[in-house]
Design an enzyme around this catalytic site. Sequence first.
Site, mmCIF file in Angstrom:
data_model
loop_
_atom_site.group_PDB
_atom_site.id
_atom_site.type_symbol
_atom_site.label_atom_id
_atom_site.label_comp_id
_atom_site.label_asym_id
_atom_site.label_seq_id
_atom_site.Cartn_x
_atom_site.Cartn_y
_atom_site.Cartn_z
ATOM 1 C CB SER A 171 -0.862 -0.021 1.267
ATOM 2 O OG SER A 171 -1.436 1.250 1.496
ATOM 3 C CD GLU A 183 -1.785 4.970 5.634
ATOM 4 O OE1 GLU A 183 -2.329 5.614 4.721
ATOM 5 O OE2 GLU A 183 -1.700 5.405 6.796
ATOM 6 C CE1 TYR A 242 -4.175 -1.765 5.580
ATOM 7 C CE2 TYR A 242 -3.086 0.266 4.927
ATOM 8 C CZ TYR A 242 -3.720 -0.921 4.590
ATOM 9 O OH TYR A 242 -3.883 -1.254 3.262
HETATM 10 P P1 NAP Z 1 -11.596 -4.464 1.770
HETATM 11 O O1 NAP Z 1 -12.726 -4.114 0.860
HETATM 12 O O2 NAP Z 1 -11.594 -3.949 3.164
HETATM 13 O O3 NAP Z 1 -11.511 -6.064 1.808
HETATM 14 C C1 NAP Z 1 -10.705 -6.725 2.750
HETATM 15 C C2 NAP Z 1 -10.914 -8.212 2.610
HETATM 16 O O4 NAP Z 1 -10.086 -8.864 3.579
HETATM 17 C C3 NAP Z 1 -12.354 -8.681 2.893
HETATM 18 O O5 NAP Z 1 -12.649 -9.754 2.043
HETATM 19 C C4 NAP Z 1 -12.265 -9.168 4.338
HETATM 20 O O6 NAP Z 1 -13.241 -10.122 4.661
HETATM 21 C C5 NAP Z 1 -10.880 -9.798 4.304
HETATM 22 N N1 NAP Z 1 -10.302 -9.993 5.641
HETATM 23 C C6 NAP Z 1 -10.274 -9.129 6.680
HETATM 24 N N2 NAP Z 1 -9.665 -9.668 7.740
HETATM 25 C C7 NAP Z 1 -9.325 -10.939 7.383
HETATM 26 C C8 NAP Z 1 -8.706 -12.016 8.041
HETATM 27 N N3 NAP Z 1 -8.313 -11.928 9.322
HETATM 28 N N4 NAP Z 1 -8.508 -13.163 7.358
HETATM 29 C C9 NAP Z 1 -8.910 -13.282 6.082
HETATM 30 N N5 NAP Z 1 -9.524 -12.296 5.391
HETATM 31 C C10 NAP Z 1 -9.719 -11.136 6.047
HETATM 32 O O7 NAP Z 1 -10.201 -4.023 1.132
HETATM 33 P P2 NAP Z 1 -9.850 -3.673 -0.407
HETATM 34 O O8 NAP Z 1 -10.051 -2.214 -0.598
HETATM 35 O O9 NAP Z 1 -10.493 -4.641 -1.305
HETATM 36 O O10 NAP Z 1 -8.274 -3.900 -0.388
HETATM 37 C C11 NAP Z 1 -7.718 -5.161 -0.697
HETATM 38 C C12 NAP Z 1 -6.295 -5.236 -0.165
HETATM 39 O O11 NAP Z 1 -5.511 -4.217 -0.753
HETATM 40 C C13 NAP Z 1 -6.157 -5.045 1.342
HETATM 41 O O12 NAP Z 1 -5.075 -5.845 1.783
HETATM 42 C C14 NAP Z 1 -5.808 -3.578 1.474
HETATM 43 O O13 NAP Z 1 -5.112 -3.367 2.693
HETATM 44 C C15 NAP Z 1 -4.943 -3.384 0.256
HETATM 45 N N6 NAP Z 1 -4.909 -2.061 -0.320
HETATM 46 C C16 NAP Z 1 -6.066 -1.422 -0.629
HETATM 47 C C17 NAP Z 1 -6.022 -0.173 -1.227
HETATM 48 C C18 NAP Z 1 -7.275 0.561 -1.604
HETATM 49 O O14 NAP Z 1 -7.192 1.769 -1.842
HETATM 50 N N7 NAP Z 1 -8.407 -0.106 -1.710
HETATM 51 C C19 NAP Z 1 -4.772 0.421 -1.514
HETATM 52 C C20 NAP Z 1 -3.610 -0.282 -1.199
HETATM 53 C C21 NAP Z 1 -3.670 -1.528 -0.614
HETATM 54 P P3 NAP Z 1 -14.715 -9.688 5.193
HETATM 55 O O15 NAP Z 1 -15.499 -9.314 3.967
HETATM 56 O O16 NAP Z 1 -15.200 -10.901 5.866
HETATM 57 O O17 NAP Z 1 -14.502 -8.508 6.108
HETATM 58 N N1 GDD Z 2 -12.395 7.100 6.328
HETATM 59 C C1 GDD Z 2 -12.545 8.418 6.498
HETATM 60 N N2 GDD Z 2 -13.704 8.880 7.055
HETATM 61 N N3 GDD Z 2 -11.553 9.239 6.104
HETATM 62 C C2 GDD Z 2 -11.739 10.572 6.245
HETATM 63 C C3 GDD Z 2 -12.912 11.101 6.798
HETATM 64 C C4 GDD Z 2 -13.939 10.213 7.222
HETATM 65 O O1 GDD Z 2 -14.983 10.606 7.723
HETATM 66 N N4 GDD Z 2 -12.813 12.467 6.786
HETATM 67 C C5 GDD Z 2 -11.620 12.759 6.258
HETATM 68 N N5 GDD Z 2 -10.962 11.626 5.936
HETATM 69 C C6 GDD Z 2 -9.596 11.559 5.380
HETATM 70 C C7 GDD Z 2 -8.653 10.634 6.163
HETATM 71 O O2 GDD Z 2 -8.157 11.311 7.330
HETATM 72 C C8 GDD Z 2 -7.583 10.352 5.117
HETATM 73 O O3 GDD Z 2 -6.631 11.380 5.129
HETATM 74 C C9 GDD Z 2 -8.352 10.412 3.787
HETATM 75 O O4 GDD Z 2 -9.646 10.986 4.091
HETATM 76 C C10 GDD Z 2 -8.566 9.059 3.131
HETATM 77 O O5 GDD Z 2 -9.104 8.176 4.110
HETATM 78 P P1 GDD Z 2 -9.639 6.709 3.709
HETATM 79 O O6 GDD Z 2 -10.642 6.826 2.618
HETATM 80 O O7 GDD Z 2 -10.059 6.043 4.973
HETATM 81 O O8 GDD Z 2 -8.372 6.018 3.046
HETATM 82 P P2 GDD Z 2 -6.841 5.913 3.510
HETATM 83 O O9 GDD Z 2 -6.026 6.712 2.558
HETATM 84 O O10 GDD Z 2 -6.680 6.175 4.942
HETATM 85 O O11 GDD Z 2 -6.558 4.360 3.294
HETATM 86 C C11 GDD Z 2 -6.970 3.710 2.085
HETATM 87 O O12 GDD Z 2 -5.939 3.791 1.134
HETATM 88 C C12 GDD Z 2 -4.723 3.093 1.471
HETATM 89 C C13 GDD Z 2 -3.747 3.319 0.323
HETATM 90 O O13 GDD Z 2 -3.060 4.516 0.499
HETATM 91 C C14 GDD Z 2 -7.310 2.252 2.448
HETATM 92 O O14 GDD Z 2 -7.930 1.650 1.340
HETATM 93 C C15 GDD Z 2 -6.071 1.447 2.798
HETATM 94 O O15 GDD Z 2 -6.424 0.073 2.938
HETATM 95 C C16 GDD Z 2 -5.062 1.623 1.664
HETATM 96 O O16 GDD Z 2 -3.897 0.903 1.930
#
Ligand code: NAP
Ligand code: GDD
Length: 325
Positions: free
Chosen positions: A124, A126, A148
């Site tokens: 990520s 992050e 995280y």
């Molecule tokens: P998501 O929608 O939150 O999905 C997370 C998945 O992980 C769900 O299927 C969840 O199952 C499963 N999970 C949670 N805890 C688990 C455990 N203990 N054992 C097995 N499975 C578990 O996340 P996403 O946005 O699709 O992201 C997919 C991956 O990419 C994650 O690893 C995330 O950290 C990473 N990532 C995401 C982003 C982004 O912007 N979306 C960016 C960079 C990296 P349940 O449905 O049962 O909760």
């Molecule tokens: N969730 C959330 N809720 N975020 C908020 C809010 C709120 O009400 N208000 C402001 N924010 C700001 C957060 O402080 C952060 O700076 C930004 O919006 C994005 O927050 P998220 O959408 O929760 O995403 P993230 O950037 O913290 O994390 C996501 O992206 C990562 C990749 O950079 C997640 O998908 C992570 O799993 C992923 O790794």
Amino acid sequence: MKRKAFITGITGQDGSYLAEILLEKDYEVFGMVRRSSSFNTARIDHIFGEVELVFGDLCDGSVLNQLMRTIRPDEVYNLGAQSHVRVSFDVPEYTADTDAMGTLRLLDAIREEGVQARFYQASSSEMFGKAREIPQTEETPFHPRSPYGVSKVFSYWITRNYREAYGMFAVNGILFNHESPRRGPTFVTRKITRAVGAILRGEQNELRLGNLDAKRDWGYAKDYMDGAWRMLQADEPDDFVLATGETHSVEEFLDAAFGHGGLEWRDYVQIDERYFRPAEVDVLIGDYSKAKEKLGWEPNVRFEELVRMMVDADRERGKLEEHYL
Ligand code: NAP
Ligand code: GDD
């Protein structure tokens, strides 16, 4: 013989898109799901009959070993995680167990069972956290700002370590934020677009948010899962950034989303300090030129189109309390 893919996190946003992509390519798709007291398969119900779901958890090493031994996949995509940054401050130990140790357990299950699988780790942006340079590349040092992010740094390095130590085809996709109509409802983009839909239906009249100044590089999840698949088809294992190269603030997202709904966000948004984080990531912006050069990957959907797609989907959905996605 069909190629076999094993996906952790198949019920999540990314897992559902990846499963669709792999089915289109004629893979046999296995997905690990967690037992839940309520349904947690809404994102994959439309492909329920086409994928094989198996119970398991990244915190349970014995089941991971058993699944690797019995399925013997050709490709493993480790997408499962406690993926919410704010929540990781509330449950740091659980986050580390799933997001850091879970990766080690899965890699070790592959190694111990002698499975010749290619391995994708969902790393990520992050991890860049308090970013040392702009834009961030594969060479930018990490400075994670949350339990995280710290857990994902461990997973990044253990993936590289298994590649270097055991010759595994193990790669890190360093993905910047990616969104879609299937995005979890508590991430900021989806929280905003769901609110626009609910306000237009007369179901909501207030939206409580935290830091509006944070900037993110937001792309489309389906594009990024195509990139993840490409990483496992490369000649050599390597790590890649996937991003759009654009950054926008939460306030700009509000402008675009409420504007698309014909609304003024200032009439609805309240700042609520519950949504602030103990340590924040201020600006993320990625350089995807290595993925472009070596994988032929580029993002198709840009910021404005992504916002419109999400708002339109949330406007079409029924009452807020009736839809989980
Ligand atoms: P998501 O929608 O939150 O999905 C997370 C998945 O992980 C769900 O299927 C969840 O199952 C499963 N999970 C949670 N805890 C688990 C455990 N203990 N054992 C097995 N499975 C578990 O996340 P996403 O946005 O699709 O992201 C997919 C991956 O990419 C994650 O690893 C995330 O950290 C990473 N990532 C995401 C982003 C982004 O912007 N979306 C960016 C960079 C990296 P349940 O449905 O049962 O909760
Ligand atoms: N969730 C959330 N809720 N975020 C908020 C809010 C709120 O009400 N208000 C402001 N924010 C700001 C957060 O402080 C952060 O700076 C930004 O919006 C994005 O927050 P998220 O959408 O929760 O995403 P993230 O950037 O913290 O994390 C996501 O992206 C990562 C990749 O950079 C997640 O998908 C992570 O799993 C992923 O790794």
